[in-house]
Write a protein that holds these residues in place. Sequence first.
Motif, PDB file in Angstrom:
ATOM      1  N   UNK A 189      26.830 -16.032 -66.527  1.00 60.45           N
ATOM      2  CA  UNK A 189      26.365 -15.421 -67.771  1.00 60.45           C
ATOM      3  C   UNK A 189      27.542 -15.098 -68.691  1.00 60.45           C
ATOM      4  N   UNK A 190      28.636 -14.571 -68.115  1.00 58.97           N
ATOM      5  CA  UNK A 190      29.838 -14.271 -68.908  1.00 58.97           C
ATOM      6  C   UNK A 190      30.352 -15.529 -69.607  1.00 58.97           C
ATOM      7  N   UNK A 191      30.471 -16.593 -68.842  1.00 60.63           N
ATOM      8  CA  UNK A 191      31.021 -17.832 -69.381  1.00 60.63           C
ATOM      9  C   UNK A 191      30.158 -18.377 -70.515  1.00 60.63           C
ATOM     10  N   UNK A 192      28.848 -18.377 -70.310  1.00 60.31           N
ATOM     11  CA  UNK A 192      27.942 -18.895 -71.328  1.00 60.31           C
ATOM     12  C   UNK A 192      27.930 -18.015 -72.577  1.00 60.31           C
ATOM     13  N   UNK A 193      27.925 -16.710 -72.374  1.00 57.78           N
ATOM     14  CA  UNK A 193      27.889 -15.784 -73.500  1.00 57.78           C
ATOM     15  C   UNK A 193      29.129 -15.918 -74.365  1.00 57.78           C
ATOM     16  N   UNK A 194      30.281 -16.042 -73.728  1.00 61.92           N
ATOM     17  CA  UNK A 194      31.528 -16.189 -74.480  1.00 61.92           C
ATOM     18  C   UNK A 194      31.535 -17.490 -75.267  1.00 61.92           C
ATOM     19  N   UNK A 195      31.072 -18.565 -74.644  1.00 53.35           N
ATOM     20  CA  UNK A 195      31.008 -19.844 -75.346  1.00 53.35           C
ATOM     21  C   UNK A 195      30.054 -19.769 -76.534  1.00 53.35           C
ATOM     22  N   UNK A 196      28.859 -19.242 -76.329  1.00 51.88           N
ATOM     23  CA  UNK A 196      27.874 -19.152 -77.402  1.00 51.88           C
ATOM     24  C   UNK A 196      28.408 -18.335 -78.577  1.00 51.88           C
ATOM     25  N   UNK A 197      29.161 -17.304 -78.278  1.00 51.78           N
ATOM     26  CA  UNK A 197      29.747 -16.472 -79.338  1.00 51.78           C
ATOM     27  C   UNK A 197      30.706 -17.279 -80.193  1.00 51.78           C
ATOM     28  N   UNK A 198      31.509 -18.152 -79.564  1.00 52.96           N
ATOM     29  CA  UNK A 198      32.458 -18.962 -80.343  1.00 52.96           C
ATOM     30  C   UNK A 198      31.729 -19.936 -81.265  1.00 52.96           C
ATOM     31  N   UNK A 199      30.505 -20.298 -80.907  1.00 53.12           N
ATOM     32  CA  UNK A 199      29.722 -21.258 -81.693  1.00 53.12           C
ATOM     33  C   UNK A 199      28.771 -20.584 -82.667  1.00 53.12           C
ATOM     34  N   UNK A 200      28.736 -19.260 -82.622  1.00 54.25           N
ATOM     35  CA  UNK A 200      27.806 -18.545 -83.485  1.00 54.25           C
ATOM     36  C   UNK A 200      26.352 -18.820 -83.144  1.00 54.25           C
ATOM     37  N   UNK A 201      26.086 -19.074 -81.853  1.00 54.70           N
ATOM     38  CA  UNK A 201      24.737 -19.415 -81.415  1.00 54.70           C
ATOM     39  C   UNK A 201      24.118 -18.268 -80.620  1.00 54.70           C
ATOM     40  N   UNK A 202      22.808 -18.218 -80.655  1.00 58.21           N
ATOM     41  CA  UNK A 202      22.047 -17.279 -79.835  1.00 58.21           C
ATOM     42  C   UNK A 202      21.089 -18.073 -78.947  1.00 58.21           C
ATOM     43  N   UNK A 203      21.061 -17.740 -77.689  1.00 57.70           N
ATOM     44  CA  UNK A 203      20.140 -18.370 -76.758  1.00 57.70           C
ATOM     45  C   UNK A 203      19.594 -17.298 -75.806  1.00 57.70           C
ATOM     46  N   UNK A 204      18.361 -17.468 -75.415  1.00 59.38           N
ATOM     47  CA  UNK A 204      17.795 -16.605 -74.398  1.00 59.38           C
ATOM     48  C   UNK A 204      18.270 -17.089 -73.034  1.00 59.38           C
ATOM     49  N   UNK A 205      18.877 -16.194 -72.261  1.00 61.18           N
ATOM     50  CA  UNK A 205      19.356 -16.532 -70.919  1.00 61.18           C
ATOM     51  C   UNK A 205      18.328 -16.030 -69.910  1.00 61.18           C
ATOM     52  N   UNK A 206      17.776 -16.958 -69.148  1.00 61.17           N
ATOM     53  CA  UNK A 206      16.709 -16.641 -68.205  1.00 61.17           C
ATOM     54  C   UNK A 206      17.255 -16.657 -66.776  1.00 61.17           C
ATOM     55  N   UNK A 207      17.346 -15.499 -66.122  1.00 60.74           N
ATOM     56  CA  UNK A 207      17.842 -15.473 -64.737  1.00 60.74           C
ATOM     57  C   UNK A 207      16.907 -16.242 -63.800  1.00 60.74           C
ATOM     58  N   UNK A 208      17.497 -17.085 -62.958  1.00 59.42           N
ATOM     59  CA  UNK A 208      16.723 -17.827 -61.964  1.00 59.42           C
ATOM     60  C   UNK A 208      17.449 -17.733 -60.630  1.00 59.42           C
ATOM     61  N   UNK A 209      16.749 -18.107 -59.585  1.00 57.14           N
ATOM     62  CA  UNK A 209      17.306 -18.061 -58.229  1.00 57.14           C
ATOM     63  C   UNK A 209      17.729 -19.456 -57.802  1.00 57.14           C
ATOM     64  N   UNK A 210      18.982 -19.606 -57.364  1.00 54.56           N
ATOM     65  CA  UNK A 210      19.461 -20.887 -56.833  1.00 54.56           C
ATOM     66  C   UNK A 210      19.154 -20.915 -55.340  1.00 54.56           C
ATOM     67  N   UNK A 211      18.254 -21.796 -54.914  1.00 49.85           N
ATOM     68  CA  UNK A 211      17.809 -21.776 -53.520  1.00 49.85           C
ATOM     69  C   UNK A 211      18.764 -22.520 -52.582  1.00 49.85           C
ATOM     70  N   UNK A 212      18.468 -22.415 -51.298  1.00 47.81           N
ATOM     71  CA  UNK A 212      19.136 -23.234 -50.293  1.00 47.81           C
ATOM     72  C   UNK A 212      20.508 -22.731 -49.866  1.00 47.81           C
ATOM     73  N   UNK A 213      21.120 -23.550 -49.019  1.00 47.65           N
ATOM     74  CA  UNK A 213      22.439 -23.196 -48.476  1.00 47.65           C
ATOM     75  C   UNK A 213      23.499 -23.102 -49.566  1.00 47.65           C
TER      76      UNK A 213
END
Length: 253
Positions: free
Chosen positions: A197-221
Motif C-alpha cells: 500500500x505504501x509503495x502504490x500510494x507514493x507512486x500514485x501521488x507522484x502521478x497526481x492520481x487517485x485510486x481506491x485500494x481494495x485489501x484482498x487476501x493472498x492465499x496459499x503457501x
Amino acid sequence: MTTPILVTGGTGTLGSHVVPLLREAGHDVRVLSRHGRASEEGVEYVTADLLKGEGIEAALAGVETVLHLAGGPKGDDEATRNLVRAASRAGVRHLVYISVTGADAIPLGYFRAKLGAERAVADSGLPWTTLRAAQFHDLVLKMAQGMAKLPVIPVPGGLRFQPVDSRDVAARLVELTLAKPAGLVPDLTGPTVHTLTDLLTTYLKTQGKRRLLLPVHMPGKAGRAYRAGDNLSFTNTTVGKRTWEDFLADQFR
C-alpha cells in the motif's frame, strides 16, 4: 592488456549500470546477449543463447571472470547450468551471480529457479560469489504502473518489501567482481521496509492520481511466506542508500 570480463545480460537494467562502472575501473568488458550490437571502445558485444546453450563457448574464450546478470521469468536455473558447464571447461577463475532475497524461502517458480541457479554456481567447482538482492525499484515501478491502470486496485494485505536501487546493486556487484571469490555474501536491500500500500500510494501521488485500494487476501503457501516476511532480510544485511522516494523523484522530476 587484461582479459575481458564477461557480463551476461549486460544490456539489461542492471547491466546498463554495471558495464560503465567496470569500464571506469579500467576493465575491458564483453557483453553477452541474445541480440547483437555494434561493439565500441572497451566493450565487445557477442551473441549467445544461454537457455539453448548456443554460442557460450565462443563468448567465454579468453575470459577469466564472469558476471552473470542475465535472467528471465523462467529457466534461469537451466540457463545458469549451461553457463556453468561452459565456464568450467573454459577455466574461468571467478563466477559472480546475482540472485534474489528469499530465493530459498518463497515457494514460487521464479524463486525456485533462482535457487537452482545458485546451487549450480555453488556446485560448479569454480571459485564463485553470489549476491542476493531485493526487488529493484524499476520492477516495483512497472508493477505500480500496471496496477494503477485499474480504477480499483486489489492490494494483498500483509505484504512488505525492501526495494533496492539498481545502481546500488550495480556498484556492489562491481566491487564483488573485482575482489576475491567470497561465496554467498550478505543480502543487499533498500533502506526502508514498505507495505505494498505504501509503495502504490507514493507512486500514485507522484502521478497526481487517485485510486481506491481494495485489501484482498493472498492465499496459499506463497501468501503465507510473504506475510511472514520470508522475502525480507534483516540479519547481516548490506543496505543500499537510495530510497523508493528518491527513485520516483528522479523518474518524474
